[in-house]
Write a protein that holds these residues in place. Structure first.
Motif, short mmCIF file in Angstrom:
data_model
loop_
_atom_site.label_atom_id
_atom_site.label_comp_id
_atom_site.label_asym_id
_atom_site.label_seq_id
_atom_site.Cartn_x
_atom_site.Cartn_y
_atom_site.Cartn_z
N ILE A 1 0.84 -1.21 0.00
CA ILE A 1 0.00 0.00 0.00
C ILE A 1 0.87 1.26 0.00
O ILE A 1 0.58 2.23 -0.71
CB ILE A 1 -0.94 -0.01 1.22
CG1 ILE A 1 -1.88 -1.21 1.10
CG2 ILE A 1 -1.75 1.27 1.29
CD1 ILE A 1 -2.73 -1.45 2.31
N SER A 2 1.97 1.21 0.74
CA SER A 2 2.89 2.36 0.72
C SER A 2 3.42 2.57 -0.70
O SER A 2 3.63 3.71 -1.12
CB SER A 2 4.06 2.13 1.66
OG SER A 2 3.59 1.78 2.94
N GLY A 3 3.62 1.46 -1.41
CA GLY A 3 4.07 1.54 -2.81
C GLY A 3 3.04 2.25 -3.69
O GLY A 3 3.39 3.06 -4.54
N TRP A 4 1.76 1.98 -3.47
CA TRP A 4 0.71 2.69 -4.23
C TRP A 4 0.87 4.19 -4.04
O TRP A 4 0.80 4.96 -4.98
CB TRP A 4 -0.71 2.35 -3.75
CG TRP A 4 -1.11 0.92 -3.77
CD1 TRP A 4 -0.47 -0.12 -4.39
CD2 TRP A 4 -2.27 0.36 -3.14
NE1 TRP A 4 -1.16 -1.29 -4.17
CE2 TRP A 4 -2.26 -1.03 -3.41
CE3 TRP A 4 -3.31 0.89 -2.37
CZ2 TRP A 4 -3.26 -1.89 -2.94
CZ3 TRP A 4 -4.30 0.04 -1.91
CH2 TRP A 4 -4.27 -1.34 -2.18
N TYR B 1 -6.41 4.81 -13.56
CA TYR B 1 -5.07 4.90 -12.96
C TYR B 1 -5.04 4.20 -11.61
O TYR B 1 -4.10 3.48 -11.27
CB TYR B 1 -4.66 6.37 -12.82
CG TYR B 1 -3.17 6.53 -12.60
CD1 TYR B 1 -2.30 6.61 -13.68
CD2 TYR B 1 -2.64 6.56 -11.32
CE1 TYR B 1 -0.93 6.74 -13.48
CE2 TYR B 1 -1.28 6.68 -11.11
CZ TYR B 1 -0.43 6.77 -12.21
OH TYR B 1 0.92 6.88 -11.99
N GLN B 2 -6.11 4.42 -10.86
CA GLN B 2 -6.19 3.81 -9.53
C GLN B 2 -6.20 2.29 -9.66
O GLN B 2 -5.52 1.57 -8.93
CB GLN B 2 -7.46 4.30 -8.82
CG GLN B 2 -7.58 3.79 -7.40
CD GLN B 2 -8.88 4.21 -6.74
OE1 GLN B 2 -9.67 4.97 -7.31
NE2 GLN B 2 -9.13 3.71 -5.55
N PHE B 3 -6.97 1.83 -10.63
CA PHE B 3 -7.12 0.41 -10.86
C PHE B 3 -5.78 -0.24 -11.18
O PHE B 3 -5.41 -1.30 -10.66
CB PHE B 3 -8.07 0.24 -12.04
CG PHE B 3 -8.88 -1.00 -11.97
CD1 PHE B 3 -9.83 -1.17 -10.95
CD2 PHE B 3 -8.69 -2.02 -12.89
CE1 PHE B 3 -10.56 -2.33 -10.86
CE2 PHE B 3 -9.43 -3.19 -12.81
CZ PHE B 3 -10.36 -3.33 -11.79
N GLU B 4 -5.03 0.45 -12.03
CA GLU B 4 -3.74 -0.05 -12.49
C GLU B 4 -2.73 -0.05 -11.33
O GLU B 4 -1.82 -0.87 -11.29
CB GLU B 4 -3.29 0.95 -13.55
CG GLU B 4 -2.16 0.57 -14.41
CD GLU B 4 -1.90 1.78 -15.33
OE1 GLU B 4 -2.72 2.02 -16.24
OE2 GLU B 4 -0.88 2.48 -15.09
N PRO C 1 1.76 -5.82 -12.02
CA PRO C 1 3.21 -5.57 -12.09
C PRO C 1 3.62 -4.24 -11.48
O PRO C 1 4.68 -4.14 -10.85
CB PRO C 1 3.50 -5.59 -13.59
CG PRO C 1 2.24 -5.85 -14.29
CD PRO C 1 1.16 -6.09 -13.32
N ASP C 2 2.79 -3.20 -11.66
CA ASP C 2 3.16 -1.90 -11.09
C ASP C 2 3.22 -1.96 -9.58
O ASP C 2 4.17 -1.48 -8.96
CB ASP C 2 2.15 -0.84 -11.51
CG ASP C 2 2.48 -0.28 -12.88
OD1 ASP C 2 3.56 0.30 -13.01
OD2 ASP C 2 1.67 -0.47 -13.81
N ALA C 3 2.19 -2.55 -9.01
CA ALA C 3 2.14 -2.66 -7.54
C ALA C 3 3.35 -3.45 -7.04
O ALA C 3 3.97 -3.10 -6.02
CB ALA C 3 0.85 -3.34 -7.11
#
Ligand code: PHE
Length: 462
Positions: A111-114, A134-137, A142-144
């Motif tokens: 979550i900190s990564g988000w 954007y939020q969804f992604e 992979p981004d998360a």
């Protein structure tokens, strides 16, 4: 800085206070508290939070500090020192603490990564065209996974060096910056038009909204925020010199956490109200990535870019100082109980936590489960173990002496009875509710699990 035994120690008193505040102030204060208060009686909720902080929060913190400062050891070794035998049964409690903290961190880091991703997105307005997409992604995939990696790599860098050079310096910089940014945003929000309804939405006192669920929500808020029962505070206190006051420090830390959470509400609601985004029924992290992110868009460039970046940066600072405190108990354990060099221990622990978070980064359903009702239970159990150890396992005079030694006011005469009788009673009731499905039993959102309230994730079955 190190003590006579070559262990790390805080170089300054303020370093410890800021580090413990850094551990306490996180998503609990920024994303959970404001909507929780608004939904559960406004100023009445704030008042109750203050009372619970005094009666439950501070005593729990003092109890946890008293173990760490006395033993001057990691959470496992601490029980051997206090029990005066090499392999006491209470070591298991220590193992429970650092494992719980590491597990907690495995999804907290995701979550900190988000949030870190949004810091960058906010500087350029990258999410402006399609905020929902954007939020969804951001939330899974992979981004998360990539941002989770970045957060754990940063954690490794901070924790690879000694406590006074790593954790202490980090907090000496980030905590004042966090306060300045949030205070700045609170003042900025004041200058916006049409903010009255925002303050009213947040603070309109409503004592009739109180149910047993409200009470559970306040205690949950206190536990999650102070982070007691996970060994993070115990480990930080183990780096305190013996003459440091634990009662004074605990009071400062608890009251600043309360004050900071209160300020977060003063930042969030006027912003939302000024841009017509109030009362959309969103809570927790959804509030941050949804309506708040929309408010920054509505401000227009360049103001929205600046305010948005500052907001996400502050949220990340708050989260990251908690992240660091959650990894330290395991690292201290590996170093002291297994004789591993600090650098290697930090690498091992950070890598394991990264690996444990992979599934949560790939599936937000898994994350919701890991941080859901399940975590409630473990947190409460951790608190209960501390209350039982200090309140019952330790002889009364010894427990009192441990709380009262060092400088500062002697408060054990009030605090110990709370730890001995009140705490276990409340925690057992909460534990039963959290097992029997608290959210429904306690009446909807008010008694929802910690995760539901912090992150706006629905809980099983309700
Ligand atoms: N207190 C942190 C928060 O509010 C979370 C945390 C829990 C940190 C336990 C350390 C230990 O987000």
């Amino acid at each position: 800085m190190s003590d006579a035994a070559g262990r790390g120690q805080w170089a300054t008193g303020i370093g410890f206070i800021l580090a413990a505040m850094g551990s306490a102030i996180g998503f609990g204060s920024i994303s959970r508290f404001p909507m929780n208060a608004a939904n559960n009686g406004g100023a009445a909720f704030v008042l109750l939070y203050g009372i619970v902080m005094l009666v439950i929060g501070i005593p729990m913190l003092i109890a946890e500090f008293s173990i760490g400062r006395e033993a001057q050891k990691n959470v496992v070794g601490a029980f051997d020192v206090l029990e005066r035998k090499p392999r006491s049964r209470w070591r298991l409690a220590g193992i429970f603490f650092f494992t719980l903290a590491a597990f907690f961190l495995s999804w907290y880091s995701v979550i900190s990564g988000w949030v870190l991703r949004y810091v960058f997105a906010a500087t350029t307005g990258a999410y402006y065209d399609d905020p929902t997409g954007y939020q969804f992604e951001t939330l899974e995939g992979p981004d998360a996974l990539g941002w989770h990696f970045v957060v754990m790599a940063m954690t490794f860098v901070v924790l690879t060096t000694s406590v006074s050079k790593g954790i202490e310096r980090l907090n000496l910089v980030l905590m004042p910056a966090l306060f300045l940014i949030v205070a700045g945003l609170v003042v900025y929000a004041l200058t916006l038009p049409n903010v009255g309804p925002g303050y009213a939405f947040y603070l309109q006192p409503d004592f009739s909204a109180f149910t047993i669920g409200t009470f559970a929500a306040v205690i949950g808020q206190t536990f999650f925020s102070l982070g007691v029962g996970m060994g993070a505070m115990m480990t930080y206190a183990s780096y305190l010199p013996r003459q440091a006051s634990i009662s004074r420090n605990a009071t400062i830390i608890a009251l600043s956490t309360l004050g900071f959470a209160f300020m977060c509400g003063l930042m969030v609601f006027p912003l939302l109200s000024s841009f017509g985004l109030l009362g959309t029924g969103v809570a927790g992290l959804d509030l941050i990535f949804g309506p708040l992110a929309q408010a920054f868009i509505a401000m227009g460039a360049p103001l929205g870019l600046i305010v948005g970046t500052l907001f996400f940066l502050a949220t990340f600072f708050a989260a990251f100082t908690s992240v660091v405190s959650l990894a330290e108990p395991a690292i201290a354990y590996v170093v002291e109980e297994h004789g591993v060099q600090r650098k290697r221990a930090a690498l091992l622990v950070c890598a394991l936590i990264y690996a444990a978070g992979i599934i949560a980064a790939l599936s937000s359903d898994v994350l919701a489960f890991e941080g859901g009702a399940f975590v409630d239970m473990l947190l409460i159990l951790g608190g209960l173990l501390i209350a039982l150890y200090v309140g019952w396992r330790t002889p009364v005079d010894v427990a009192r002496a441990r709380m009262d030694s060092g400088a500062g006011p002697k408060v054990s005469a009030f605090v110990l009875p709370l730890v001995r009788y009140v705490m276990p009673a409340i925690l057992v009731v909460l534990l039963v509710f959290s097992i029997v499905g608290s959210p429904c039993a306690l009446g909807g959102t008010a008694g929802g699990s910690l995760m539901a309230q912090t992150f706006g994730v629905p809980v099983l079955g309700c």
